[in-house]
Design an enzyme around this catalytic site. Sequence first.
Site, short mmCIF file in Angstrom:
data_model
loop_
_atom_site.label_atom_id
_atom_site.label_comp_id
_atom_site.label_asym_id
_atom_site.label_seq_id
_atom_site.Cartn_x
_atom_site.Cartn_y
_atom_site.Cartn_z
N CYS A 50 -34.64 -20.32 -32.04
CA CYS A 50 -33.43 -19.52 -32.25
C CYS A 50 -32.43 -20.28 -33.14
O CYS A 50 -32.21 -21.48 -32.94
CB CYS A 50 -32.79 -19.20 -30.90
SG CYS A 50 -31.33 -18.16 -31.05
N CYS A 87 -26.20 -22.55 -28.96
CA CYS A 87 -25.74 -22.52 -27.55
C CYS A 87 -26.16 -23.83 -26.88
O CYS A 87 -27.35 -24.13 -26.76
CB CYS A 87 -26.34 -21.32 -26.83
SG CYS A 87 -26.14 -19.77 -27.75
N CYS A 113 -29.05 -24.26 -24.13
CA CYS A 113 -30.28 -23.46 -24.20
C CYS A 113 -31.48 -24.21 -24.76
O CYS A 113 -31.40 -24.83 -25.83
CB CYS A 113 -30.02 -22.20 -25.03
SG CYS A 113 -31.43 -21.08 -25.04
N CYS A 136 -36.41 -7.07 -17.11
CA CYS A 136 -35.53 -7.50 -18.19
C CYS A 136 -36.34 -8.25 -19.25
O CYS A 136 -37.05 -9.20 -18.93
CB CYS A 136 -34.44 -8.41 -17.62
SG CYS A 136 -33.33 -9.04 -18.88
N CYS A 155 -33.96 -3.48 -18.84
CA CYS A 155 -32.84 -4.25 -19.37
C CYS A 155 -33.39 -5.06 -20.53
O CYS A 155 -34.52 -5.55 -20.44
CB CYS A 155 -32.29 -5.18 -18.29
SG CYS A 155 -30.92 -6.23 -18.84
N CYS A 192 -24.59 -5.41 -18.70
CA CYS A 192 -24.90 -6.55 -17.84
C CYS A 192 -24.29 -7.76 -18.53
O CYS A 192 -24.74 -8.15 -19.61
CB CYS A 192 -26.42 -6.69 -17.71
SG CYS A 192 -26.94 -8.17 -16.82
N ARG A 210 -25.58 -10.76 -9.62
CA ARG A 210 -26.88 -11.43 -9.47
C ARG A 210 -26.73 -12.94 -9.39
O ARG A 210 -26.08 -13.55 -10.23
CB ARG A 210 -27.81 -11.08 -10.63
CG ARG A 210 -29.17 -11.79 -10.47
CD ARG A 210 -30.19 -11.46 -11.53
NE ARG A 210 -30.32 -10.05 -11.72
CZ ARG A 210 -30.10 -9.42 -12.87
NH1 ARG A 210 -29.77 -10.09 -13.93
NH2 ARG A 210 -30.23 -8.12 -12.95
N1 SAM Z 1 -30.74 -14.78 -27.32
C1 SAM Z 1 -30.00 -13.79 -26.65
C2 SAM Z 1 -28.56 -14.17 -26.45
O1 SAM Z 1 -28.30 -15.33 -26.17
O2 SAM Z 1 -27.69 -13.32 -26.58
C3 SAM Z 1 -30.59 -13.38 -25.31
C4 SAM Z 1 -31.30 -14.43 -24.44
S1 SAM Z 1 -30.31 -15.74 -23.75
C5 SAM Z 1 -31.50 -16.85 -23.12
C6 SAM Z 1 -29.55 -14.96 -22.33
C7 SAM Z 1 -28.62 -15.79 -21.51
O3 SAM Z 1 -29.33 -16.70 -20.71
C8 SAM Z 1 -27.58 -16.64 -22.19
O4 SAM Z 1 -26.47 -15.92 -22.64
C9 SAM Z 1 -27.19 -17.60 -21.09
O5 SAM Z 1 -26.08 -17.10 -20.37
C10 SAM Z 1 -28.43 -17.66 -20.20
N2 SAM Z 1 -29.06 -18.99 -20.23
C11 SAM Z 1 -29.72 -19.54 -21.26
N3 SAM Z 1 -30.17 -20.78 -20.95
C12 SAM Z 1 -29.76 -21.03 -19.69
C13 SAM Z 1 -29.92 -22.14 -18.79
N4 SAM Z 1 -30.55 -23.24 -19.15
N5 SAM Z 1 -29.40 -22.02 -17.55
C14 SAM Z 1 -28.75 -20.91 -17.17
N6 SAM Z 1 -28.58 -19.83 -17.98
C15 SAM Z 1 -29.07 -19.89 -19.22
C1 DTB Z 2 -28.98 -14.08 -17.60
O1 DTB Z 2 -27.74 -14.07 -17.40
N1 DTB Z 2 -29.81 -14.99 -17.11
C2 DTB Z 2 -31.17 -14.76 -17.57
C3 DTB Z 2 -31.03 -13.39 -18.29
N2 DTB Z 2 -29.63 -13.19 -18.33
C4 DTB Z 2 -31.68 -13.21 -19.59
C5 DTB Z 2 -31.67 -15.89 -18.37
C6 DTB Z 2 -31.73 -17.18 -17.57
C7 DTB Z 2 -32.36 -18.21 -18.45
C8 DTB Z 2 -32.52 -19.52 -17.75
C9 DTB Z 2 -33.02 -20.56 -18.68
C10 DTB Z 2 -34.45 -20.44 -19.09
O2 DTB Z 2 -35.32 -20.09 -18.28
O3 DTB Z 2 -34.73 -20.76 -20.25
FE1 SF4 Z 3 -30.52 -18.37 -28.90
FE2 SF4 Z 3 -30.57 -19.45 -26.49
FE3 SF4 Z 3 -28.25 -18.91 -27.63
FE4 SF4 Z 3 -29.82 -16.87 -26.82
S1 SF4 Z 3 -28.84 -18.41 -25.53
S2 SF4 Z 3 -28.73 -17.05 -28.78
S3 SF4 Z 3 -31.85 -17.77 -27.20
S4 SF4 Z 3 -29.77 -20.41 -28.37
#
Ligand code: SAM
Ligand code: DTB
Ligand code: SF4
Length: 331
Positions: free
Chosen positions: A68, A72, A75, A112, A143, A203, A276
Amino acid sequence: MSVVHPAYQDEAVPTGAVRHRWNRSEAEVICSLPFPDLVFRAQSTHRSNFDPNTLEFASLLSIKTGGCPEDCGYCSQSARYDTGVGATRIMDQADVVAAAQRAKEAGATRFCMAAAWRSPKDRELDRVCHMITAVKGLGLKTCVTLGMLTSEQAQRLASTGLDFYNHNVDTSPEFYDKIITTRTLQDRIDTLEHVRCAGINVCSGGIIGMGGGIGDRLGMLVLLANLPVHPESVPINLWNEVKGVPVADTAARPDPIEVARLVAVARIMMPRAIVRLSAGRQYMTDELQALCFLAGANSIFIGDVLLTTKNPLRERDEGLLQRLGMSSRLG
Ligand code: SAM
Ligand code: DTB
Ligand code: SF4
């Protein structure tokens, strides 16, 4: 003589009322109520809007992982950090439908689908639309979380009958810039508005445990509760540890009682939202999860993995629900 806390008496915030003009100090007052008063109030709100003994089981699938372009700081899927998570192509529809079928058999009612995109390209969106139609055909609520959307893209998704779009505000306005620089909080709010205007349920939630303080957690809830319409679904993620990302240097897991307090405040401020306990349940004891359900959390992700990180095993979740005498058919 017992002293009744002012926020507990406050008629401006009656149990179950839906308000959209919260300020941080009101949230702080509620959050710092004596714990029994706070949980009683959250549970009363919960009971006037939901069956308190029933959870929603949701299931999560990463339909496009890693690579990506966004930064963030929490992530594993950002291409900017060395996390060991490689980039994949978008999954084939047949594999997605097979995963959804397995999730349904495991008891999920919501499915989802997540993609590691900044925003979807139109041809990618077409593929996701076909997936949504197929998953809906299994009788599951759908979702998707695909990054930022234009209003046209939101309308295209709405035309499939998509039930929810997940797009998190992630944290408070003050802490936001320390975590993400490649999209602004306003960009996220714009996407939420496009989703809302298209008639898709919103959501939206965020992450705690990244190093911000209690003020940031409450600031995030105030932001969500002051949206013109509350999100129908509010995921509260406890940061799931990922090596190699900037948040790994600042993260601090919150005190468990503070987690339960936050859930209670979310329930009180957004009485009709499904709240959730999202990522991070792997670090929570069964007792903390039980407290969070008492405080108004009513949805969990089932399945051994989330996107790239771990989630509690199925046997553990089944055991927990059984011990609590709770069931899983919300929605
Ligand atoms: N890429 C898209 C976006 O960020 O809008 C959708 C997928 S992203 C993984 C969805 C959400 O997962 C993020 O906004 C964040 O709140 C959550 N998330 C990502 N990594 C995480 C982590 N290590 N622990 C907890 N939540 C996480
Ligand atoms: C949300 O708030 N939590 C989910 C879903 N929306 C997409 C994602 C959690 C991701 C946790 C980190 C991972 O497994 O990479
Ligand atoms: Fe990309 Fe992760 Fe950010 Fe979603 S949360 S936009 S997958 S870097």
